[in-house]
Write an enzyme that holds these catalytic residues in place. Structure first.
Site, short mmCIF file in Angstrom:
data_model
loop_
_atom_site.label_atom_id
_atom_site.label_comp_id
_atom_site.label_asym_id
_atom_site.label_seq_id
_atom_site.Cartn_x
_atom_site.Cartn_y
_atom_site.Cartn_z
N LYS A 270 -3.87 8.98 -4.69
CA LYS A 270 -3.42 9.13 -6.07
C LYS A 270 -4.04 8.09 -7.00
CE LYS A 270 0.04 6.89 -7.07
NZ LYS A 270 1.33 6.20 -7.29
N THR A 271 -3.93 6.82 -6.60
CA THR A 271 -4.45 5.76 -7.46
C THR A 271 -5.96 5.88 -7.62
OG1 THR A 271 -2.72 4.37 -6.54
CG2 THR A 271 -4.38 3.28 -7.86
N ASP B 25 1.01 7.24 -14.50
CA ASP B 25 1.19 7.10 -13.05
C ASP B 25 2.67 7.30 -12.72
OD1 ASP B 25 0.58 6.55 -10.45
OD2 ASP B 25 0.62 4.37 -10.70
N GLU B 26 2.98 7.76 -11.54
CA GLU B 26 4.37 7.92 -11.09
C GLU B 26 5.22 8.67 -12.13
OE1 GLU B 26 5.09 7.03 -8.11
OE2 GLU B 26 4.18 5.12 -7.58
N GLN C 214 8.87 12.21 -4.15
CA GLN C 214 9.06 10.77 -4.04
C GLN C 214 9.86 10.22 -5.22
OE1 GLN C 214 5.87 8.23 -2.26
NE2 GLN C 214 4.61 10.03 -2.61
N ARG D 40 5.35 6.18 5.05
CA ARG D 40 4.72 4.85 4.99
C ARG D 40 3.89 4.57 6.23
NH1 ARG D 40 4.13 4.90 0.48
NH2 ARG D 40 4.98 6.97 0.68
#
Length: 776
Positions: free
Chosen positions: A50-51, A234-235, A265, A640
């Site tokens: 994503k980043t 973002d997010e 998430q 994770r």
DNA sequence: TCCAGCCACTTTTTT
DNA sequence: AGTGGCTGGA
């Protein structure tokens, strides 16, 4: 996906698709990065890069000349994420950070308000209240107006105000049905007046004031809309109503909003996050391009299968399934222990084994570094037992969470002195240090002062002369001290200012005399170092918080009104509360809550306390939404892990000083059996309860209800005597609430209580000595 | 005014 | 169990 068409505005999309920037990206990632100038929603699964997509998108826009640095607005939630983005960007291209708006929502709003402080009706050097400051401001107000703290707990008021602001609601707009609600609104209004009078803003105000200024000032709004050709978020699933509205103000028909998020998430509903913003965005912005990033580069497929299967139990998802090219890898290991103590013990053993295998070069079986092992838990209270076990085993560990640097009491005190130099009207800071270190100004004196200030309608600082007698003398001495300090530090560099203020505040002497004060003195020294490195910060880091920006060029404006270095530093302290803990980089096992783990990844992950009432947490069980958020939290925890995942639960656990008997989490029943390996009893099987037979009578065995599980009889004296048959999973009857299922137990003897889930009446805690429960 | 002892609280958290 | 806030006595 419709990607082949060129953009309707801006330069043609004739850029060679083999740009080096796009190398190594998968087709979906490439598509996202090279999207035309249109609104787009990127559904980015965990571990899907994503980043990378977000930063490459910016680099791509810049490199292909589609936008100049000043035309980019990129927003994140945390300073960490913003920094990460900048670091990656500058690794991709020579970066001109001047005029680039990359930062957190609050950081950017601060920047905006500093630039337009007059229009925002704020003093130029307005200071920012953090959560602690806000609470003490409310308590101060309570005293002033004799608000009953019993009826309106200050904490609740704080929550109420924050929630109002997150929804963009000012006091006059609040729908107040009854007298109590009207009182709350009245307090809200008083709080607003107080903040305005004192020249301070809280976090919510930073956002709300920015939003309103954009909404109400056409010229300003149009300017920024013209300026930001591309808005990237973002997010996105974590945005609240106000943040969404703010984004709307900043975007126009000629700009493109690039929203990246993952509805699975979304774990921050409790603080106002609205997943619904994603669907609203698609609808309201007429989003034509939606791209799903489902290729996961992090985990093996047993882990991903578990995550996918679990999250499929949630309703109303946007829909996404992670996949990986890595093989199945190892099974997800499930472990049951008899107590939280035993659980911690077992984990230490397992960690030792992992590290041993890693050292022996045993390839895929082990983990080479302690940093690559994480222990996740639902609530902070769970860390203690684990810490003890790790400590006794001599295994280095690091706990995330807890107090940050700028939140420490001694630092807050020093900052309060500094804030008073900058703004004597800051009554919150005044009250914090007026008698710290103690200088004979007690409650009595401050009450007199507050009354005087109230009737004169002025700041505490300006009311000291109205107080007579000894109290007045002491107060005057304190104010004189501040005034002298202000005079004395005038024209000094930041470092010298802080050094001088700390030296004259008496804080160091005070802490030196304390038994445990050495660390606090060190921290005060550390504050001086922090100021030094702040000064040496070049470019973005400082500009971001400090300088007003010219509306047309985006360059820092030379208005002769530049914010003082001290004010800039204070802002920095409020917006960036500092590292959670030092010791970064040291070889240590990582301990944190699941929330804190979002965005991180580890070779091996232990998820502990997988029990009903804990995970999912009991407070979230009452409604469906709460349970779904818990499930998303579990999804975050699972994803994770790269190579190894352990899920562990315990039959008993010490909580709040009492032993609780918990049944294992329902989430176990939502995982694919093929991916699991049961390390201990209960034996594998679709219905572990069957291992003990089908008996349901007052027997030490659970019901066979699908989500409940078997609990072994507890072979100890503390089980609740006459009510021994009441166990997790057992069906009971209550004369008033009807049929129910026992979720958990706590206490013993007379104090024994059972948590029971009733069909219509929800979940209740019942004292066994009082409530008449009968087995069904 | 200050300090000690008592009471109530306890999901998650960034800015 | 552990902490933070508040009250009451010195």
């Amino acid at each position: 996906m419709s990607l082949s068409t060129g953009p309707s505005t801006g330069p043609p999309n004739a850029i060679p698709p083999d740009s080096p920037l796009l190398l190594g990206l998968n087709p979906e990632q490439r598509a996202a990065v090279a999207l035309p100038r249109e609104h787009a929603l990127i559904l980015a699964g965990a571990g899907s890069g994503k980043t990378r997509v977000l930063t490459t998108r910016i680099a791509w826009l810049l490199q292909t000349g589609q936008i100049s640095p000043a035309g980019v607005l990129a927003v994140t939630f945390t300073n960490k994420a913003a920094k990460e983005m900048l670091n990656r960007l500058s690794a991709m291209l020579p970066l001109n950070v001047r005029g680039m708006w990359i930062g957190t929502f609050h950081g950017l709003c601060n920047r905006f308000l500093r630039a337009h402080w007059k229009q925002a009706q704020l003093p130029q050097s307005f200071q920012i209240l953090d959560t602690q400051d806000q609470l003490s401001a409310i308590k101060r107000l309570y005293k002033q107006y004799s608000v009953d703290d019993e009826r309106f707990p200050a904490k609740q008021t704080q929550w109420f105000i924050a929630a109002c602001k997150e929804d963009g609601v000012r006091p006059p707009d609040v729908q107040a049905r009854d007298a109590e609600a009207r009182k709350k609104v009245e307090i809200y209004q008083l709080y607003e007046d107080q903040c305005q009078r004192e020249g301070v803003v809280d976090f919510g105000e930073l956002m709300l004031r920015s939003y309103e200024l954009l909404r109400d000032n056409d010229a300003l709004r149009e300017h920024y809309q013209r300026r930001f050709g591309h808005v990237l978020i973002d997010e996105f699933q974590d945005t609240n109503r106000l943040q969404y509205a703010w984004i709307k103000q900043l975007s126009s028909s000629s700009s493109a909003v690039f929203a990246v998020g993952d509805d699975d998430q979304s774990i921050y509903a409790f603080r106002g996050a609205r997943v619904g913003n994603m669907a609203d965005f698609v609808r309201e912005f007429g989003v034509r391009h939606q791209i799903k990033l489902e290729q996961n580069y992090r985990s093996h497929s047993h882990i991903l299968d578990s995550a996918n299967e679990l999250i499929s139990h949630n309703k109303g998802r946007l829909g996404k399934n992670l996949r990986t090219d890595q093989g199945p890898g190892e099974p997800v290991r499930v472990h049951e222990s008899t107590s939280d103590f035993a659980e911690a013990q077992w984990m230490v053993e397992e960690m030792r084994q992992l590290l041993r295998d890693g050292q022996n070069g045993d390839g895929s079986q082990g983990v080479h570094s302690r940093n690559e092992i994480a222990v996740l838990y639902r609530s902070n209270a769970q860390s203690r037992v684990i810490e003890t076990a790790l400590f006794n085993a001599g295994m280095p560990y690091r706990v995330y969470g807890g107090l940050r640097f700028f939140e420490r009491a001694e630092i807050k005190h020093a900052l309060a002195y500094l804030r008073l130099l900058e703004n004597p009207r800051d009554d919150t800071s005044f009250m914090r240090v007026v008698n710290f270190p103690p200088r004979g100004i007690g409650t009595r004196s401050t009450e007199q002062l507050q009354d005087a200030a109230h009737s004169a309608g002025c700041a505490l600082h300006d009311a000291v002369s109205a107080v007579s007698g000894k109290a007045g003398a002491n107060l005057s001495a304190f104010v004189a001290k501040l005034d002298v300090l202000r005079e004395q530090t005038h024209g000094m560099g930041l470092r010298d200012i802080i050094e001088t203020v700390i030296a004259h505040s008496g804080l160091v002497e005070h802490y030196q005399a304390e038994r445990e004060g050495a660390e606090r003195v060190e921290n005060l020294q550390e504050l001086i170092s922090a100021a030094e490195s702040f000064v040496s910060l070049e470019g973005f880091g400082r500009d971001a918080v400090a300088l007003p920006v010219d509306m047309d060029t985006g360059e820092p404006a030379d208005t002769g009104e530049t914010l003082s270095p001290l004010a800039a530093f204070l802002t920095h302290a409020a917006l960036e509360s500092g590292e959670n803990q030092a010791l970064a980089g040291s070889e240590a096992i990582q301990l944190m809550t699941v929330h804190a783990a979002k965005g991180l990844e580890f070779d091996a992950v232990f998820v502990t306390g997988m029990e009903e009432g804990l995970f999912p947490h009991e407070n979230a069980l009452s409604d469906h939404q709460g349970l779904e958020e818990e499930r998303r939290l579990m999804y975050v925890a699972i994803t994770r892990a790269r190579k190894r995942l352990y899920l562990s639960h315990s039959q008993t656990r010490m909580l709040h000083g009492q032993t609780r008997y918990n049944i294992r989490s329902r989430f176990f029943d939502e995982l694919p059996e093929h991916a699991l390996k049961w390390l201990s009893s209960p034996a594998p099987g679709l219905n572990p309860a069957s291992a003990w037979g089908p008996s349901r009578e007052p027997a030490p065995v659970s019901s066979s209800t699908d989500w409940t599980a078997a609990i072994k009889p507890l072979a100890n004296a503390s089980s609740p005597g006459a009510h021994a048959w009441v166990r997790g999973g057992v069906q009971v009857f209550h004369h008033k609430f009807g049929e129910g299922t026992v979720l958990s137990l706590e206490g013993s003897g007379e104090d024994a209580r059972a948590q029971v889930k009733f069909g219509r009446h929800g979940i209740k805690w019942l004292a066994l000595s009082v409530a008449k429960l009968t087995p069904i």
